[in-house]
Scaffold this motif. Structure first.
Motif, short mmCIF file in Angstrom:
data_model
loop_
_atom_site.label_atom_id
_atom_site.label_comp_id
_atom_site.label_asym_id
_atom_site.label_seq_id
_atom_site.Cartn_x
_atom_site.Cartn_y
_atom_site.Cartn_z
N VAL A 38 0.85 -1.19 0.00
CA VAL A 38 0.00 0.00 0.00
C VAL A 38 0.88 1.24 0.00
N PHE A 39 0.62 2.14 -0.94
CA PHE A 39 1.37 3.39 -1.05
C PHE A 39 0.41 4.57 -1.06
N GLU A 40 0.82 5.66 -0.43
CA GLU A 40 0.10 6.92 -0.50
C GLU A 40 0.95 7.87 -1.33
N CYS A 41 0.33 8.49 -2.33
CA CYS A 41 1.07 9.34 -3.27
C CYS A 41 0.35 10.67 -3.47
N LEU A 42 1.07 11.75 -3.35
CA LEU A 42 0.57 13.08 -3.67
C LEU A 42 1.08 13.40 -5.07
N LEU A 43 0.15 13.45 -6.05
CA LEU A 43 0.54 13.52 -7.46
C LEU A 43 -0.20 14.61 -8.21
#
Length: 96
Positions: A38-43
């Motif tokens: 699981v990854f959280e990404c601000l894109l």
């Protein structure tokens, strides 16, 4: 936009371990691992499309799965964290 990415790569197959490493490496380039898959990404939208394209090129669509949860720009109201490990704030301070 804040995106949560989850994946399950069939790593029991001969080439599965390599795909699993490539998926994790791609996600690491764009965000923070918060659990094993699981990854959280601000894109930016263009970054999201590029990452999605790259990930879909890596996975085996017949054996693996990947999910993208778009939490939008108002994500702080939608994310709650409890338990071990501190929560991840991509807009917070970075200490080097």
């Amino acid at each position: 936009m804040y995106v949560l990415i989850t994946y399950d790569v069939a790593d029991t197959a001969t080439d599965g371990a390599g795909r699993l490493r490539r998926v994790a490496k791609l996600c690491t380039q764009y965000g923070q691992r918060v659990q094993f898959s699981v990854f959280e990404c601000l894109l930016e939208p263009a970054q999201f499309e590029q990452l999605k394209h790259d990930l879909l090129d890596v996975i085996d669509i017949e054996r693996d799965s990947i999910r993208f949860y778009n939490l939008g720009s108002n994500w702080k109201r939608r994310v709650e964290h409890f338990g071990a490990k501190e929560g991840y704030d991509p807009q917070g301070f970075l200490m080097v």
